[in-house]
Write a protein that holds these residues in place. Structure first.
Motif, PDB file in Angstrom:
ATOM      1  N   HIS A  57       0.834  -1.213   0.000  1.00  0.00           N
ATOM      2  CA  HIS A  57       0.000   0.000   0.000  1.00  0.00           C
ATOM      3  C   HIS A  57       0.864   1.256   0.000  1.00  0.00           C
ATOM      4  CE1 HIS A  57      -2.966   3.005   1.189  1.00  0.00           C
ATOM      5  NE2 HIS A  57      -2.221   3.288   2.240  1.00  0.00           N
ATOM      6  N   PHE A  58       1.900   1.274   0.832  1.00  0.00           N
ATOM      7  CA  PHE A  58       2.730   2.452   0.949  1.00  0.00           C
ATOM      8  C   PHE A  58       3.771   2.559  -0.161  1.00  0.00           C
ATOM      9  CE2 PHE A  58       1.358   2.408   5.468  1.00  0.00           C
ATOM     10  CZ  PHE A  58       0.953   3.730   5.565  1.00  0.00           C
ATOM     11  N   TYR A  59       4.355   1.420  -0.571  1.00  0.00           N
ATOM     12  CA  TYR A  59       5.519   1.479  -1.460  1.00  0.00           C
ATOM     13  C   TYR A  59       5.353   0.720  -2.771  1.00  0.00           C
ATOM     14  CZ  TYR A  59       7.525   3.612   2.602  1.00  0.00           C
ATOM     15  OH  TYR A  59       7.754   4.465   3.653  1.00  0.00           O
ATOM     16  N   GLY A  60       4.320  -0.075  -2.906  1.00  0.00           N
ATOM     17  CA  GLY A  60       4.073  -0.750  -4.178  1.00  0.00           C
ATOM     18  C   GLY A  60       4.956  -1.957  -4.392  1.00  0.00           C
ATOM     19  N   THR A  61       6.156  -1.759  -4.912  1.00  0.00           N
ATOM     20  CA  THR A  61       7.043  -2.865  -5.269  1.00  0.00           C
ATOM     21  C   THR A  61       8.275  -2.897  -4.367  1.00  0.00           C
ATOM     22  OG1 THR A  61       8.324  -1.534  -6.835  1.00  0.00           O
ATOM     23  CG2 THR A  61       6.328  -2.635  -7.683  1.00  0.00           C
ATOM     24  N   LYS A  62       8.986  -4.013  -4.425  1.00  0.00           N
ATOM     25  CA  LYS A  62      10.244  -4.127  -3.685  1.00  0.00           C
ATOM     26  C   LYS A  62      11.261  -3.100  -4.191  1.00  0.00           C
ATOM     27  CE  LYS A  62      13.774  -7.602  -2.481  1.00  0.00           C
ATOM     28  NZ  LYS A  62      14.162  -9.020  -2.646  1.00  0.00           N
ATOM     29  N   ASP A  63      11.293  -2.869  -5.513  1.00  0.00           N
ATOM     30  CA  ASP A  63      12.178  -1.849  -6.078  1.00  0.00           C
ATOM     31  C   ASP A  63      11.897  -0.474  -5.471  1.00  0.00           C
ATOM     32  OD1 ASP A  63      13.355  -3.673  -7.716  1.00  0.00           O
ATOM     33  OD2 ASP A  63      12.720  -2.764  -9.599  1.00  0.00           O
ATOM     34  N   ALA A  64      10.619  -0.130  -5.403  1.00  0.00           N
ATOM     35  CA  ALA A  64      10.249   1.178  -4.865  1.00  0.00           C
ATOM     36  C   ALA A  64      10.568   1.283  -3.383  1.00  0.00           C
ATOM     37  CB  ALA A  64       8.769   1.448  -5.109  1.00  0.00           C
TER      38      ALA A  64
END
Length: 211
Positions: A57-64
């Motif tokens: 929810h807060f960051y989307g993906t592991k990359d982000a």
């Protein structure tokens, strides 16, 4: 391009800021101790005491999440994907080099990128973290470049690794070491000089190991 953390909303609950900070703290600890490959969204969520869905929810993906944890204002893989999508086919290498240099030298990005490079040079753990991030996130994104699909997986991996060596080497000599000739050249000059080499690495003649 998606920001590294979702923008605030009107009426946002005050506790969300603390949750986001807890996730970032847990992410930094996980990346530091387990590396990029070993750190998982589930483990980060457990350390932060939240459901994994909240991390997404807060960051989307592991990359982000990695970008946010490293205090990068952009997600590198997304920036590369955008550069590939907007590149003129005839000058892909030049466009990639120019896009990378322009991004690195923009406000906010330069400081975060310099910190990551300097840490990698000084610390084995930081070097391993950067290596895993490049291997798992950056190289697969570069591999989407037009023309690479015609090569075997092994050859495509070799070619994109050469591209990464060229562009990261340029960043190191320009921003960290500060070699006068490289640091003093303009972005356009470097892109015009290095770009054709990147094009050759992508689709030109290359002595591939094992061939």
């Amino acid at each position: 391009m998606t920001p590294v953390a979702k923008a605030g909303r009107s009426g946002r609950r005050s506790g969300e800021s603390g949750t986001s900070d807890a996730i970032l703290e847990a992410a930094r600890a996980q990346f530091a101790t387990r590396g990029y490959q070993g750190a998982t969204i589930r483990a980060i969520a457990a350390d932060a005491g939240v459901d994994p869905a909240l991390v997404h929810h807060f960051y989307g993906t592991k990359d982000a999440l990695f970008a946010a944890a490293m205090r990068m204002p952009v997600v590198p893989s997304e920036a590369i994907a955008a550069a590939l999508a907007s590149a003129p086919q005839a000058s892909l290498g030049t466009h990639l080099v120019k896009s990378a240099l322009t991004l690195w030298e923009s406000a906010g990005v330069r400081e975060a990128f310099l910190g990551l490079l300097r840490s990698a040079v000084a610390s084995e753990e930081a070097m391993a973290l950067l290596r895993e991030f490049v291997a798992d996130s950056i190289l697969p994104t570069i591999a989407r470049a037009p023309g690479l699909a015609e090569f075997s997986r092994a050859e495509a991996d070799y070619r994109v690794s050469l591209v990464a060596s060229q562009i990261l080497g340029l960043a190191l000599t320009r921003l960290v070491i500060g070699l006068p000739a490289i640091a003093g050249a303009s972005v356009d000059e470097l892109a015009a000089t290095v770009g054709p080499t990147v094009d050759r690495y992508l689709t030109g003649d290359a002595a591939v190991p094992g061939d």
